[in-house]
Design a protein around this motif. Structure first.
Motif, mmCIF file in Angstrom:
data_model
loop_
_atom_site.group_PDB
_atom_site.id
_atom_site.type_symbol
_atom_site.label_atom_id
_atom_site.label_comp_id
_atom_site.label_asym_id
_atom_site.label_seq_id
_atom_site.Cartn_x
_atom_site.Cartn_y
_atom_site.Cartn_z
ATOM 1 N N THR A 59 0.411 -27.663 -23.675
ATOM 2 C CA THR A 59 -0.446 -28.767 -23.213
ATOM 3 C C THR A 59 0.378 -29.886 -22.571
ATOM 4 N N ARG A 60 -0.123 -30.425 -21.470
ATOM 5 C CA ARG A 60 0.567 -31.550 -20.816
ATOM 6 C C ARG A 60 0.445 -32.801 -21.690
ATOM 7 N N PRO A 61 1.461 -33.715 -21.649
ATOM 8 C CA PRO A 61 1.417 -34.918 -22.496
ATOM 9 C C PRO A 61 0.155 -35.747 -22.284
ATOM 10 N N ALA A 72 -5.152 -17.283 -13.211
ATOM 11 C CA ALA A 72 -5.837 -17.825 -12.042
ATOM 12 C C ALA A 72 -7.276 -17.314 -11.995
ATOM 13 N N GLN A 73 -7.448 -16.081 -12.422
ATOM 14 C CA GLN A 73 -8.799 -15.487 -12.427
ATOM 15 C C GLN A 73 -9.762 -16.325 -13.254
ATOM 16 N N VAL A 74 -9.325 -16.682 -14.469
ATOM 17 C CA VAL A 74 -10.184 -17.480 -15.349
ATOM 18 C C VAL A 74 -10.420 -18.853 -14.726
ATOM 19 N N ALA A 85 -8.272 -24.088 -10.634
ATOM 20 C CA ALA A 85 -9.566 -24.517 -11.162
ATOM 21 C C ALA A 85 -10.158 -25.629 -10.299
ATOM 22 N N GLY A 86 -9.358 -26.676 -10.024
ATOM 23 C CA GLY A 86 -9.841 -27.817 -9.263
ATOM 24 C C GLY A 86 -10.262 -27.404 -7.858
ATOM 25 N N THR A 87 -9.436 -26.583 -7.208
ATOM 26 C CA THR A 87 -9.742 -26.180 -5.841
ATOM 27 C C THR A 87 -10.989 -25.303 -5.783
ATOM 28 N N PRO A 124 4.141 -11.226 -17.535
ATOM 29 C CA PRO A 124 4.030 -10.787 -16.138
ATOM 30 C C PRO A 124 4.939 -11.560 -15.176
ATOM 31 N N THR A 125 5.059 -12.893 -15.365
ATOM 32 C CA THR A 125 5.881 -13.669 -14.423
ATOM 33 C C THR A 125 7.355 -13.315 -14.560
ATOM 34 N N GLY A 126 7.848 -13.244 -15.808
ATOM 35 C CA GLY A 126 9.254 -12.911 -16.041
ATOM 36 C C GLY A 126 9.588 -11.531 -15.493
ATOM 37 N N ALA A 161 -1.396 -38.686 -6.512
ATOM 38 C CA ALA A 161 -0.889 -39.414 -7.679
ATOM 39 C C ALA A 161 -1.082 -38.542 -8.915
ATOM 40 N N GLU A 162 -0.394 -38.935 -10.000
ATOM 41 C CA GLU A 162 -0.658 -38.198 -11.238
ATOM 42 C C GLU A 162 -1.400 -39.100 -12.204
ATOM 43 N N CYS A 163 -2.268 -38.501 -12.970
ATOM 44 C CA CYS A 163 -2.979 -39.280 -13.973
ATOM 45 C C CYS A 163 -2.089 -39.335 -15.211
ATOM 46 N N PRO A 193 -0.846 -34.816 -8.065
ATOM 47 C CA PRO A 193 0.477 -35.143 -7.510
ATOM 48 C C PRO A 193 0.834 -34.273 -6.308
ATOM 49 N N ASN A 194 0.104 -33.179 -6.101
ATOM 50 C CA ASN A 194 0.368 -32.321 -4.937
ATOM 51 C C ASN A 194 -0.820 -32.397 -4.000
ATOM 52 N N ASN A 195 -0.563 -32.661 -2.706
ATOM 53 C CA ASN A 195 -1.706 -32.738 -1.780
ATOM 54 C C ASN A 195 -2.040 -31.361 -1.207
ATOM 55 N N LEU A 213 -11.243 -27.321 -17.291
ATOM 56 C CA LEU A 213 -11.197 -25.967 -16.744
ATOM 57 C C LEU A 213 -9.762 -25.461 -16.672
ATOM 58 N N GLY A 214 -9.641 -24.161 -16.607
ATOM 59 C CA GLY A 214 -8.341 -23.546 -16.332
ATOM 60 C C GLY A 214 -7.387 -23.639 -17.507
ATOM 61 N N ASP A 215 -6.091 -23.696 -17.171
ATOM 62 C CA ASP A 215 -5.042 -23.627 -18.201
ATOM 63 C C ASP A 215 -5.019 -24.832 -19.135
ATOM 64 N N CYS A 216 -5.682 -25.949 -18.761
ATOM 65 C CA CYS A 216 -5.539 -27.143 -19.608
ATOM 66 C C CYS A 216 -6.495 -27.116 -20.800
ATOM 67 N N ALA A 217 -7.359 -26.110 -20.893
ATOM 68 C CA ALA A 217 -8.329 -26.097 -22.003
ATOM 69 C C ALA A 217 -8.636 -24.672 -22.435
ATOM 70 N N PHE A 231 -0.872 -20.888 -4.050
ATOM 71 C CA PHE A 231 -1.294 -19.545 -4.474
ATOM 72 C C PHE A 231 -0.187 -18.996 -5.393
ATOM 73 N N THR A 232 -0.290 -19.328 -6.682
ATOM 74 C CA THR A 232 0.804 -19.045 -7.636
ATOM 75 C C THR A 232 1.214 -17.562 -7.756
ATOM 76 N N PRO A 233 0.289 -16.593 -7.617
ATOM 77 C CA PRO A 233 0.757 -15.209 -7.779
ATOM 78 C C PRO A 233 1.869 -14.814 -6.801
HETATM 79 P P1 FAD Z 1 -2.741 -25.127 -11.911
HETATM 80 O O1 FAD Z 1 -3.041 -24.075 -10.882
HETATM 81 O O2 FAD Z 1 -1.415 -25.149 -12.544
HETATM 82 O O3 FAD Z 1 -3.096 -26.523 -11.292
HETATM 83 C C1 FAD Z 1 -2.881 -27.730 -11.950
HETATM 84 C C2 FAD Z 1 -3.053 -28.849 -10.946
HETATM 85 O O4 FAD Z 1 -3.020 -30.087 -11.630
HETATM 86 C C3 FAD Z 1 -1.941 -28.909 -9.911
HETATM 87 O O5 FAD Z 1 -2.491 -29.242 -8.670
HETATM 88 C C4 FAD Z 1 -1.075 -30.040 -10.402
HETATM 89 O O6 FAD Z 1 -0.356 -30.666 -9.360
HETATM 90 C C5 FAD Z 1 -2.112 -30.966 -10.993
HETATM 91 N N1 FAD Z 1 -1.628 -31.900 -11.998
HETATM 92 C C6 FAD Z 1 -0.625 -31.739 -12.877
HETATM 93 N N2 FAD Z 1 -0.473 -32.826 -13.629
HETATM 94 C C7 FAD Z 1 -1.396 -33.708 -13.216
HETATM 95 C C8 FAD Z 1 -1.718 -35.044 -13.589
HETATM 96 N N3 FAD Z 1 -1.061 -35.667 -14.557
HETATM 97 N N4 FAD Z 1 -2.735 -35.664 -12.935
HETATM 98 C C9 FAD Z 1 -3.406 -35.027 -11.939
HETATM 99 N N5 FAD Z 1 -3.130 -33.786 -11.553
HETATM 100 C C10 FAD Z 1 -2.144 -33.133 -12.171
HETATM 101 N N6 FAD Z 1 -2.688 -15.711 -12.685
HETATM 102 C C11 FAD Z 1 -3.366 -14.620 -12.258
HETATM 103 O O7 FAD Z 1 -4.556 -14.496 -12.552
HETATM 104 N N7 FAD Z 1 -2.739 -13.646 -11.543
HETATM 105 C C12 FAD Z 1 -1.440 -13.731 -11.181
HETATM 106 O O8 FAD Z 1 -0.898 -12.831 -10.541
HETATM 107 C C13 FAD Z 1 -0.713 -14.874 -11.595
HETATM 108 N N8 FAD Z 1 0.592 -15.009 -11.260
HETATM 109 C C14 FAD Z 1 1.254 -16.144 -11.601
HETATM 110 C C15 FAD Z 1 2.581 -16.312 -11.188
HETATM 111 C C16 FAD Z 1 3.271 -17.459 -11.510
HETATM 112 C C17 FAD Z 1 4.684 -17.625 -11.072
HETATM 113 C C18 FAD Z 1 2.626 -18.478 -12.254
HETATM 114 C C19 FAD Z 1 3.360 -19.745 -12.603
HETATM 115 C C20 FAD Z 1 1.330 -18.319 -12.685
HETATM 116 C C21 FAD Z 1 0.633 -17.159 -12.357
HETATM 117 N N9 FAD Z 1 -0.698 -16.988 -12.764
HETATM 118 C C22 FAD Z 1 -1.382 -15.868 -12.355
HETATM 119 C C23 FAD Z 1 -1.349 -17.969 -13.627
HETATM 120 C C24 FAD Z 1 -2.124 -18.970 -12.787
HETATM 121 O O9 FAD Z 1 -1.334 -19.515 -11.782
HETATM 122 C C25 FAD Z 1 -2.632 -20.088 -13.678
HETATM 123 O O10 FAD Z 1 -3.372 -19.555 -14.735
HETATM 124 C C26 FAD Z 1 -3.491 -21.022 -12.837
HETATM 125 O O11 FAD Z 1 -2.682 -21.681 -11.909
HETATM 126 C C27 FAD Z 1 -4.220 -22.034 -13.707
HETATM 127 O O12 FAD Z 1 -4.978 -22.832 -12.866
HETATM 128 P P2 FAD Z 1 -5.218 -24.379 -13.189
HETATM 129 O O13 FAD Z 1 -6.041 -24.905 -12.085
HETATM 130 O O14 FAD Z 1 -5.682 -24.515 -14.578
HETATM 131 O O15 FAD Z 1 -3.764 -25.008 -13.149
#
Ligand code: FAD
Length: 564
Positions: free
Chosen positions: A319-321, A454-456, A53-55, A217-219, A116-118, A73-75, A355-359, A79-81
């Motif tokens: 949800t993250r703490p 990742a799509q969402v 989402a952020g990228t 799907p991941t498992g 850094a992490e928030c 925390p990651n610079n 955005l993304g998985d956090c909401a 690409f999680t898939p």
């Molecule tokens: P993330 O991509 O998880 O990014 C979160 C970011 O926040 C990271 O950079 C992290 O370092 C940072 N962060 C964490 N904590 C903090 C903090 N306290 N302060 C600041 N930054 C912080 N989806 C698909 O659509 N297709 C696929 O094939 C697919 N395969 C997947 C395979 C695996 C193994 C996994 C784990 C997931 C897969 N997904 C797939 C799901 C997809 O990766 C997630 O839905 C997507 O990464 C969510 O994006 P996001 O930006 O919300 O979170």
């Protein structure tokens, strides 16, 4: 063509009346500069997270009107898939990550990155509290605060352990590159241990038992990757260990891949059976100790403990703490996941987007919106629609809310008619609003919010960046074309998700693909589609080249079993 609905939409736009039930304020009000106080000063946009989402937000932001600060925390972006492919060495870790500084280096906006992490968000004083994560390599932990005008939460989620005892301590997760490398090392450790002459038969069996928890799907992909690694490569390299190998996939529900079409679920289950992967459904893990994993069998209630060598825990997200703590401050205490409206604004908090998985987008509000659309189409004001109008309304609802369409597709309901007949008992010509509401609440209770994919996340990042870009055009062209001058909630359309389908790699160069329109393809051709889609989706030409060369290397030389 939907004349009735378009007329409605035009009338309500011109009159300023509400199709929508959200607050009347423009979603991106006062984004660029705060003209009253900080004339000429750029808005400080803080982005937390450099995942999908952020990228995607950073890549699509084209406006020079913002000062952007990124904290993660990651610079790098991952690409999680392709993470499951890293666990068995098909793809190298470095091939699937891209430094965030590379991604933003040619952007027109000012940008600073802080590794850094928030750990705390203060929405009242508009500050985020951060700490560096370099304590292991450099001296001490650095703490600092960052002020924001606009905050974008894109921190993803953590793994959901359901508080199962022992999981945090003994199981592996697969969320980040580090997890994939640790998992790979543990698997190779097990092979090496099982090849030692002094190790007992019983111990060899234990260490060579690999357990995957979670049939999503991941498992499933990981189990398939592990099977490929074991049979294509490790069997030749560790001939004495191969006879002890056992792979078990545990799923608490009735079947694996339950978000996929039934044909895919059945194919995957049968393929795994043929491959010798033990798929156990209705089996819920209740405890993990250092050497045993205990499950409760749903049918018998029996608790069974089996020894294992490596456990991968992949049972969904939570949800993250830091986000949970933020929710407690903004009156979202009772919610499971942080709620936003359809413009991705966090509910109950100004100038914060998530955005993304956090909401998740608040579905109740969406349902109210749908009911409002129905009421608008009810020209006679009798609480009824005739079937033709009703079908038009449903068409628009599906267009606007693909999750409703997905629900209908998944349940093999080609239209709402079937659903209504269920609710109504017979096929009346007029649709009563109460019956419609009943049907909607049925959808509501069964319809999940957008999937955490990742799509969402990527689409939400792109959507928000485009809104920010557009806001700049609006503010710079106050006398410009009509589309820039519109005000209020109609200036920006709400976020709409476009579903492009999903894949489930099943090993042996076979993949299951479920594409929009209920189109299913399983086998080698879908695997080639998978290769092409993922190669094209990689974030840069550098990673694309690296991944394609990793795939070629694997085809020619096989996978590498070194522990590095
Ligand atoms: P993330 O991509 O998880 O990014 C979160 C970011 O926040 C990271 O950079 C992290 O370092 C940072 N962060 C964490 N904590 C903090 C903090 N306290 N302060 C600041 N930054 C912080 N989806 C698909 O659509 N297709 C696929 O094939 C697919 N395969 C997947 C395979 C695996 C193994 C996994 C784990 C997931 C897969 N997904 C797939 C799901 C997809 O990766 C997630 O839905 C997507 O990464 C969510 O994006 P996001 O930006 O919300 O979170």
């Amino acid at each position: 063509e939907h004349p009735t609905f378009f007329k409605l939409l035009i009338v309500s736009t011109v009159s300023g009346g509400g199709l929508l039930t959200f607050s009347d304020a423009s979603p991106f009000q006062g984004l660029i500069t705060d003209s009253s106080q900080n004339e000429g000063k750029k808005k400080k946009v803080v982005v937390l997270g450099t995942g999908w989402a952020g990228t995607s937000f950073l890549k699509n932001l084209k406006s020079s009107s913002y000062d952007v600060q990124v904290v993660s925390p990651n610079n790098f972006f991952t690409f999680t898939p392709l993470l499951p492919s890293v666990t068995n060495g098909t793809v190298e870790a470095r091939s699937i990550v891209e430094p965030i500084r590379n991604i933003v280096k040619k952007k027109p906006y000012n940008v600073e990155f802080k590794e850094a992490e928030c750990y705390k968000i203060d929405p009242v004083n508009k500050k985020v509290y951060c700490r560096s994560n370099q304590s292991s390599t450099l001296d001490g932990i650095e703490e600092f605060t960052v002020d924001y005008d606009v905050l974008i939460l894109a921190m993803g989620a953590r793994v959901n352990t359901f508080n199962t005892p022992g999981v945090e301590e003994h199981a592996h997760f697969l969320k980040e590159v580090g997890d994939a490398l640790r998992l790979r090392k543990s698997i190779i450790d097990c092979y090496e241990r099982a090849s030692l002459p002094s190790v007992s038969e019983e111990e060899k069996k234990r260490v060579m038992h690999f357990v995957v928890v979670g049939g999503g799907p991941t498992g499933v992909e990981y189990a398939a990757e592990l099977h490929d690694l074991a049979f294509d490569d490790m069997a030749k390299l560790y001939p004495s260990a191969k006879d002890y190998l056992k792979i078990t996939l545990l799923e608490a529900g009735d079947h694996i891949l339950n978000m996929f079409d039934k044909r895919i679920t059945t194919f995957a289950t049968e393929k795994f059976q043929r491959d010798g992967i033990d798929v156990k459904t209705g089996s819920m893990v209740v405890k993990v100790s250092d050497k045993d994993i205990s499950t409760k069998e749903r049918k018998t209630g029996e608790i069974v403990s089996v020894p294992y060598g490596v456990v991968l825990w992949s049972t969904g997200i939570a949800t993250r703490p830091v986000v949970r703590d933020f929710m407690n401050h903004i009156d979202q205490v009772k919610r499971r996941v942080l709620a936003t409206d359809e413009w991705l604004r966090v509910e109950g908090c100004e100038d914060v987007y998530a955005l993304g998985d956090c909401a998740t987008i608040n579905q109740r509000k969406v349902m109210e919106d749908i009911a409002a659309i129905f009421r608008k189409a009810d020209k006679t004001n009798t609480g009824t629609l005739d079937l033709k109008d009703f079908k038009e309304v449903v068409g628009h609802i599906c267009e606007r809310y693909p999750q409703v369409e997905l629900y209908l597709q998944k349940n093999k309901l080609k239209s709402f008619d079937a659903l209504l007949k269920n609710a109504q008992g017979d096929d009346k010509k007029q649709i009563d609003i109460e019956i419609f509401k009943k049907a909607l609440s049925e959808v509501d209770s069964q319809m999940k919010s957008l999937p955490p994919t990742a799509q969402v996340a990527a689409q939400q990042g792109e959507y928000l960046a485009k809104c920010f870009n557009r806001k700049e055009l609006c503010e710079k062209n106050p006398e410009g074309p009509l589309r820039f001058r519109a005000s209020g909630r109609h200036q920006f359309h709400p976020f709409r998700y476009r579903h492009f389908g999903q894949f489930a790699p099943l090993g042996g160069e076979q993949t299951a693909a479920q594409l929009p329109g209920d189109w299913v393809s399983i086998g080698h051709s879908a695997q080639w589609l998978w290769y092409s889609v993922y190669a094209s989706k990689l974030v840069s030409w550098r990673t694309r080249m690296l991944v394609i060369s990793d795939w070629s290397r694997k085809f020619i030389f096989g996978r590498d079993s070194s522990k590095i």
